[in-house]
Scaffold this active site. Structure first.
Site, PDB file in Angstrom:
ATOM      1  N   GLY A  10       0.842  -1.199   0.000  1.00  0.00           N
ATOM      2  CA  GLY A  10       0.000   0.000   0.000  1.00  0.00           C
ATOM      3  C   GLY A  10       0.874   1.245   0.000  1.00  0.00           C
ATOM      4  O   GLY A  10       1.822   1.341   0.778  1.00  0.00           O
ATOM      5  N   ARG A  71       0.618  -5.097  -4.875  1.00  0.00           N
ATOM      6  CA  ARG A  71       0.730  -6.093  -3.803  1.00  0.00           C
ATOM      7  C   ARG A  71       1.116  -7.447  -4.402  1.00  0.00           C
ATOM      8  O   ARG A  71       0.576  -8.477  -4.043  1.00  0.00           O
ATOM      9  CB  ARG A  71      -0.585  -6.190  -3.042  1.00  0.00           C
ATOM     10  CG  ARG A  71      -0.932  -4.923  -2.268  1.00  0.00           C
ATOM     11  CD  ARG A  71      -2.059  -5.153  -1.308  1.00  0.00           C
ATOM     12  NE  ARG A  71      -2.488  -3.934  -0.647  1.00  0.00           N
ATOM     13  CZ  ARG A  71      -1.887  -3.382   0.404  1.00  0.00           C
ATOM     14  NH1 ARG A  71      -0.819  -3.959   0.917  1.00  0.00           N
ATOM     15  NH2 ARG A  71      -2.357  -2.276   0.940  1.00  0.00           N
ATOM     16  N   ASP A 102       5.390  -5.139   5.822  1.00  0.00           N
ATOM     17  CA  ASP A 102       5.649  -6.546   6.140  1.00  0.00           C
ATOM     18  C   ASP A 102       5.717  -7.459   4.911  1.00  0.00           C
ATOM     19  O   ASP A 102       6.608  -8.300   4.810  1.00  0.00           O
ATOM     20  CB  ASP A 102       4.527  -7.083   7.037  1.00  0.00           C
ATOM     21  CG  ASP A 102       4.831  -6.781   8.498  1.00  0.00           C
ATOM     22  OD1 ASP A 102       5.972  -6.383   8.784  1.00  0.00           O
ATOM     23  OD2 ASP A 102       3.919  -6.942   9.328  1.00  0.00           O
ATOM     24  N   THR A 124       4.897   2.132   6.083  1.00  0.00           N
ATOM     25  CA  THR A 124       3.479   1.806   6.077  1.00  0.00           C
ATOM     26  C   THR A 124       2.732   2.800   6.958  1.00  0.00           C
ATOM     27  O   THR A 124       3.226   3.180   8.021  1.00  0.00           O
ATOM     28  CB  THR A 124       3.137   0.388   6.587  1.00  0.00           C
ATOM     29  OG1 THR A 124       1.732   0.326   6.862  1.00  0.00           O
ATOM     30  CG2 THR A 124       3.875  -0.008   7.838  1.00  0.00           C
ATOM     31  N   ASP A 126       0.319   2.014   8.519  1.00  0.00           N
ATOM     32  CA  ASP A 126      -0.182   1.246   9.670  1.00  0.00           C
ATOM     33  C   ASP A 126       0.781   1.284  10.861  1.00  0.00           C
ATOM     34  O   ASP A 126       0.386   0.959  11.984  1.00  0.00           O
ATOM     35  CB  ASP A 126      -0.415  -0.216   9.273  1.00  0.00           C
ATOM     36  CG  ASP A 126      -1.540  -0.382   8.259  1.00  0.00           C
ATOM     37  OD1 ASP A 126      -2.253   0.602   8.007  1.00  0.00           O
ATOM     38  OD2 ASP A 126      -1.686  -1.490   7.721  1.00  0.00           O
ATOM     39  N   ASP A 128       3.080  -0.751  11.670  1.00  0.00           N
ATOM     40  CA  ASP A 128       3.051  -2.049  12.351  1.00  0.00           C
ATOM     41  C   ASP A 128       4.250  -2.946  12.046  1.00  0.00           C
ATOM     42  O   ASP A 128       4.184  -4.157  12.262  1.00  0.00           O
ATOM     43  CB  ASP A 128       1.744  -2.784  12.019  1.00  0.00           C
ATOM     44  CG  ASP A 128       1.629  -3.102  10.532  1.00  0.00           C
ATOM     45  OD1 ASP A 128       2.449  -2.592   9.744  1.00  0.00           O
ATOM     46  OD2 ASP A 128       0.716  -3.858  10.163  1.00  0.00           O
ATOM     47  N   GLY A 169      -5.796   0.482   9.195  1.00  0.00           N
ATOM     48  CA  GLY A 169      -4.851  -0.013  10.181  1.00  0.00           C
ATOM     49  C   GLY A 169      -4.704  -1.518  10.237  1.00  0.00           C
ATOM     50  O   GLY A 169      -3.824  -2.037  10.910  1.00  0.00           O
ATOM     51  N   ARG A 170      -5.571  -2.220   9.555  1.00  0.00           N
ATOM     52  CA  ARG A 170      -5.488  -3.679   9.488  1.00  0.00           C
ATOM     53  C   ARG A 170      -5.375  -4.327  10.861  1.00  0.00           C
ATOM     54  O   ARG A 170      -6.276  -4.204  11.666  1.00  0.00           O
ATOM     55  CB  ARG A 170      -4.318  -4.077   8.592  1.00  0.00           C
ATOM     56  CG  ARG A 170      -4.490  -5.450   8.016  1.00  0.00           C
ATOM     57  CD  ARG A 170      -3.422  -5.790   7.047  1.00  0.00           C
ATOM     58  NE  ARG A 170      -3.825  -5.513   5.688  1.00  0.00           N
ATOM     59  CZ  ARG A 170      -3.010  -5.452   4.664  1.00  0.00           C
ATOM     60  NH1 ARG A 170      -1.729  -5.619   4.851  1.00  0.00           N
ATOM     61  NH2 ARG A 170      -3.471  -5.238   3.466  1.00  0.00           N
ATOM     62  N   GLN A 271      -6.572   8.658   3.457  1.00  0.00           N
ATOM     63  CA  GLN A 271      -5.471   8.693   4.434  1.00  0.00           C
ATOM     64  C   GLN A 271      -4.114   8.411   3.799  1.00  0.00           C
ATOM     65  O   GLN A 271      -3.072   8.744   4.355  1.00  0.00           O
ATOM     66  CB  GLN A 271      -5.698   7.621   5.522  1.00  0.00           C
ATOM     67  CG  GLN A 271      -6.889   7.879   6.391  1.00  0.00           C
ATOM     68  CD  GLN A 271      -7.384   6.616   7.070  1.00  0.00           C
ATOM     69  OE1 GLN A 271      -7.043   6.349   8.208  1.00  0.00           O
ATOM     70  NE2 GLN A 271      -8.188   5.823   6.374  1.00  0.00           N
TER      71      GLN A 271
HETATM   72  O1  F6P Z   1      -1.073  -0.928   3.617  1.00  0.00           O
HETATM   73  C1  F6P Z   1      -1.874  -0.678   4.693  1.00  0.00           C
HETATM   74  C2  F6P Z   1      -3.309  -0.486   4.345  1.00  0.00           C
HETATM   75  O2  F6P Z   1      -3.511   0.883   4.151  1.00  0.00           O
HETATM   76  C3  F6P Z   1      -4.243  -1.047   5.404  1.00  0.00           C
HETATM   77  O3  F6P Z   1      -4.411  -0.182   6.471  1.00  0.00           O
HETATM   78  C4  F6P Z   1      -5.486  -1.320   4.604  1.00  0.00           C
HETATM   79  O4  F6P Z   1      -6.244  -2.354   5.191  1.00  0.00           O
HETATM   80  C5  F6P Z   1      -4.945  -1.755   3.293  1.00  0.00           C
HETATM   81  O5  F6P Z   1      -3.701  -1.120   3.153  1.00  0.00           O
HETATM   82  C6  F6P Z   1      -5.797  -1.420   2.099  1.00  0.00           C
HETATM   83  O6  F6P Z   1      -5.182  -1.931   0.965  1.00  0.00           O
HETATM   84  P1  F6P Z   1      -5.569  -1.646  -0.538  1.00  0.00           P
HETATM   85  O7  F6P Z   1      -4.958  -0.344  -0.927  1.00  0.00           O
HETATM   86  O8  F6P Z   1      -4.965  -2.780  -1.275  1.00  0.00           O
HETATM   87  O9  F6P Z   1      -7.061  -1.594  -0.606  1.00  0.00           O
END
Ligand code: F6P
Length: 339
Positions: A10, A71, A102, A124, A126, A128, A169-170, A271
């Site tokens: 992300g 991803r 991660d 990230t 997040d 995390d 934030g997963r 965000q």
């Molecule tokens: O990479 C972190 C994140 O922003 C998470 O907080 C969120 O759940 C996810 O990516 C969303 O991913 P995508 O952009 O693939 O929808």
């Protein structure tokens, strides 16, 4: 030397600052850089572009990533892993710098285990990644969420409503934590704590009784006790949490069970966009430059991280030992301010 650099996972504010730092630091010592496009996908498929110092001019404060991101998990299938190794060979890459969270860094670890010369940079929104105190992108994303909460406060107070703000934030509630603390929420719900509906409703009632409205921050990763298996997952197997809509569901329950009119807002990818805050520009710059230094010292298989005031190198395996979640001390501080 010829450096390769990629941004994976992300996107978040600060990626361009990190890319710039890699290119400029490498150039300072006479080395050239190449950017792989769309994260590991670019390495797998051999998609790259040269990155001279002039190519990274003016990007320090720009959101997103000039390299693109994805991803893609290049080590999920053996044939893809072999393609990655072949690209690095063909492109004569002496060192690859993987900037990511991660998932991107676990792919870097897999490459290192196969003898690839790689160094990581954690990012990230997040926050995390276990091995580092902070990841860039986090404070910039949190600032957007705090701004959203303040806007929601205005409208909640005008209409005497409860408003729920759902933030990203997963598995880790760092963004919710900072948004709740810096924005003065009446209740903040994080995946680190079991969802206690009765306690939430009591806080909403108390806030409405005190000032006529209530503000709740909910992390997208909280478990409301009816977690269905969403069909949609990314290449690393992560559920697409926004599809669960926990913020809307909480607002629905608040209205149904307290009689207080409720609304919700899911700010999602808002965000992740926009310019990086100063903190993130500096962190990204330090970590990008430090990754080049790790390469120059032959410290492959490491990731540049921040510990207190210092930027240091840490083995990727150590940095990736499970997600970094919000510890009890922060939760204790947070709940000091519950309604
Ligand atoms: O990479 C972190 C994140 O922003 C998470 O907080 C969120 O759940 C996810 O990516 C969303 O991913 P995508 O952009 O693939 O929808």
């Amino acid at each position: 030397m010829r450096f390769g650099v990629l941004t994976g996972g992300g996107d978040c504010p600060g990626l361009n600052a990190a890319v710039r730092a890699v290119v400029r630091r490498a150039a300072r010592f006479g080395h050239e850089s190449v950017g792989f496009l769309d994260g590991w996908k670019g390495v797998r498929d051999g998609l790259s572009r040269p990155l001279a110092a002039s190519d990274v001019e003016g990007i320090l404060g720009r959101g997103g990533t000039i390299l693109g991101s994805s991803r893609t998990n290049p080590f999920g299938r053996e044939e893809d892993a072999l393609k990655v190794l072949a690209t690095l060979e063909r492109e004569k890459i002496d060192a690859l710098i993987a900037i990511g969270g991660d998932d991107t860094l676990s792919a870097a670890r897999a490459l290192h285990e196969r003898g690839g010369k790689v160094v990581g940079v954690p990012k990230t929104m997040d926050n995390d990644v276990r091995g580092t105190d902070w990841t860039f992108g986090f404070y910039s994303a949190s600032a957007v969420a705090v701004d959203a909460l303040e806007r929601l406060r205005d409208t909640a107070s005008s209409h005497h409503r409860a408003v729920v703000l759902e933030v990203m934030g997963r598995h880790a509630g760092w963004v919710a934590l900072v948004t709740g603390l810096a924005g003065g929420a009446d209740a903040t719900l994080l995946p680190e704590e079991p969802f206690d509906e009765a306690a939430l409703l009591a806080r909403v009632r108390a806030a409405v009784a005190a000032r006529g409205h209530a503000l709740v921050v909910a992390s997208e990763g909280i478990d409301l006790g009816e977690r269905g298996e969403s069909a949609q997952r990314d290449e690393f197997g992560h559920e697409l949490l926004r599809m669960r809509g926990v913020g809307a569901e909480i607002a629905r329950r608040i209205e149904a069970k307290t009689g207080v009119e409720a609304r919700s807002a899911q700010i999602g990818h808002i965000q992740r966009g926009g310019p990086p805050e100063v903190f993130d520009r500096i962190l990204a710059t330090r970590l990008g430059a430090a990754a080049v230094d790790l390469v120059l010292h032959g410290r492959f298989g490491e990731v540049a991280v921040v510990h207190g005031e210092e930027v240091v190198g840490l083995p990727l395996s150590e940095a990736l030992a499970g997600p970094k979640v919000v510890p009890a001390s922060w939760l204790d501080l947070l709940h000091t301010f519950d309604a």
